[in-house]
Enzyme design. Structure first.
Site, PDB file in Angstrom:
ATOM      1  N   LYS A 177       0.928  -3.291   4.821  1.00  0.00           N
ATOM      2  CA  LYS A 177      -0.014  -4.019   3.978  1.00  0.00           C
ATOM      3  C   LYS A 177       0.642  -4.914   2.943  1.00  0.00           C
ATOM      4  CE  LYS A 177      -4.113  -3.609   3.588  1.00  0.00           C
ATOM      5  NZ  LYS A 177      -4.965  -2.498   3.222  1.00  0.00           N
ATOM      6  N   SER A 236       0.850  -1.182   0.000  1.00  0.00           N
ATOM      7  CA  SER A 236       0.000   0.000   0.000  1.00  0.00           C
ATOM      8  C   SER A 236       0.891   1.239   0.000  1.00  0.00           C
ATOM      9  CB  SER A 236      -0.881  -0.002   1.248  1.00  0.00           C
ATOM     10  OG  SER A 236      -1.278   1.321   1.558  1.00  0.00           O
TER      11      SER A 236
END
Ligand code: ARG
Length: 476
Positions: free
Chosen positions: A299, A293
């Site tokens: 992420k 991300s």
């Protein structure tokens, strides 16, 4: 405003009528007409099939004595040159020449002169495009079959590795009974096997040659349709010339099979998205098939799986679009049918991509056995096993056994423990005939090991299924 209209809405007076079919026309088309009419932007993908079919047609014309050997030879040499130019990227495309068929013929005329004009004898673009398109779909089916087979091989390899790995099986996405991961993966092996079967069926039905149907009514030349059919690898010529130029059910059937395969892929993709989430942690997707991300450094997103999940929608849309285009069309060819190619090409391309991506993800995924096993400790997955024990050992009717097992679940729930953690005394307080043996069936390992029925999840069954799957793939 008026400027714009004269620029786009009026016939371009300076433009000459089409060199290939413009005999009865005095001027060329409006710029907008050219834009809406041209298919070259996408049907250039048919070039290999168009060249192949033209060679077959040319050879047949010579053999049938319709075309001289000299002209036939010049045409074949010219087609070779066109093929080289297309491969080298030096071939020029222009919307004025509408489609791939006219591009090839027009370049051929530049290369060999008048003889080029004889190639279209006893042929129309209507049977030509139907032939090319069938050949294209047939090639796509063959590629997809190989891709799906590779995906199946990846599934079998992982299934063999995880014949004994236990995880919760779900119904309603509620934990239901323990299953082995190998068994779960082989479920998809079977689905993709049927997808290959559907594509094979489609291939068998489409494999007839439209060539020689000409515009719609057949031709007065003594052509040999069986010869062209054979040289293009078709099983036979299509029986009816009007059907031959009108029908696109082969593309619809292909996209139906592609849609079903896309749906199967989307289900596996969705399971991977779930399994890779923090709540499950059943698998880890490799760096190769996930993204980070831009804002959240922790992420690891399952983008590839999500895209496979989404693309099923596009493939179904392609099928729907051609179904609606074909609905209500009178026989025989209508220009509407030029709209058949983009969705069919897109469905094939997207499906091929999805199958390849899925094979990569399956091969690469890291399987977290511990998380899978830990998840089986929740949800009282072996309640059915207790009920089955009561039936098999005590002769209790299943309905009553179901009730007894249900009461043990309630007690376990009240104490916040698993079924296998209940003391024998707790179980006997519900049903005095329960023994220590019953406690052993409450372990998930025992539960899966006992499910040895044909097609069941027991590791012994999964190992046998892996062997059988390998034989079906021709690997053993
Ligand atoms: N570009 C056309 C198509 O894709 C080829 C057939 C044209 N036939 C005709 N009669 N205009 O359908």
């Amino acid at each position: 405003m008026s400027n714009r209209k004269s620029a786009k809405g009026q016939p371009a007076k300076k433009k000459e009528a089409n060199a290939l079919w413009g005999g009865r026309f005095t001027t060329g088309p409006a710029a907008l007409m050219e834009k809406v009419n041209a298919s070259i932007g996408f049907d250039k993908a048919l070039a290999p099939q168009d060249l192949r079919a033209s060679r077959a047609h040319c050879t047949m014309l010579v053999e049938a004595g319709i075309l001289s050997r000299k002209d036939g030879h010049a045409i074949l040499k010219g087609l070779d040159q066109v093929e080289r130019e297309i491969a080298a990227g030096t071939f020029t495309y222009t919307p004025a020449l509408e489609d791939i068929h006219m591009h090839v013929e027009s370049r051929l005329a530049e290369l060999i002169g008048d003889a080029a004009g004889r190639l279209h004898t006893a042929r129309s673009r209507n049977d030509q495009v139907a032939t090319d398109f069938r050949l294209w779909v047939r090639d796509a089916i063959d590629r997809l079959d190989a891709d799906l087979r590779a995906l199946q091989a990846a599934l079998v390899a992982r299934a063999e590795e995880h014949a004994e790995t236990i995880l919760p099986g779900y119904t309603h996405l509620q934990a239901a009974q323990p299953v082995t991961f190998g068994h779960h993966l082989l479920a998809y092996f079977e689905m993709f096997d049927r997808d290959r079967g559907r594509l094979r069926d489609c291939r068998a039905r489409l494999n007839e040659s439209p060539l020689g149907a000409a515009a719609l009514a057949g031709t007065s030349y003594p052509i040999d349709r069986k010869a062209t059919a054979k040289s293009l690898g078709f099983d036979a010529p299509m029986a009816n010339s009007m059907d031959a130029v009108s029908s696109r059910d082969f593309a619809l059937e292909f996209m139906s099979a592609a849609s079903i395969a896309g749906v199967h892929l989307s289900r596996l993709a969705e399971e991977m998205v779930l399994w890779a989430s923090q709540r499950f942690r059943f698998i880890g997707l490799s760096d190769a098939f996930s993204t980070g991300s831009s804002i959240m450094p922790q992420k690891r997103n399952p983008d590839a799986a999500e895209l496979v999940r989404a693309k099923a929608g596009r493939i179904i849309g392609c099928l729907t679009s051609l179904l609606i285009t074909m609905k209500g069309l009178p026989l025989t060819y209508s220009k509407d049918m030029q709209e058949d190619k983009e969705p069919t090409f897109a469905a094939a391309d997207q499906l091929e991509l999805c199958v390849q991506v899925m094979a990569g993800m399956v091969a690469d995924m890291k399987v977290n056995k511990e998380a899978m096993l830990a998840a089986t400790r929740q949800g009282y997955l072996t309640a059915t096993d207790l009920a089955d024990w009561l039936v098999q050992e005590l002769g209790m009717p299943f309905r009553e056994a179901h009730h007894v097992a249900g009461r043990t679940v309630r007690i376990a729930e009240q104490r916040g423990v698993g079924l296998e953690d209940l003391a024998l005394a707790d179980l006997q307080a519900i049903e005095p005939r329960i023994t220590a043996k019953a406690q052993r069936v409450l372990r998930v390992e025992a539960s899966v090991a006992r499910r040895t029925s044909l097609g069941g999840t027991a590791p012994s069954r999964v190992k046998a299924a892996v062997k059988q799957a390998r034989r079906r793939l021709g690997q053993a």
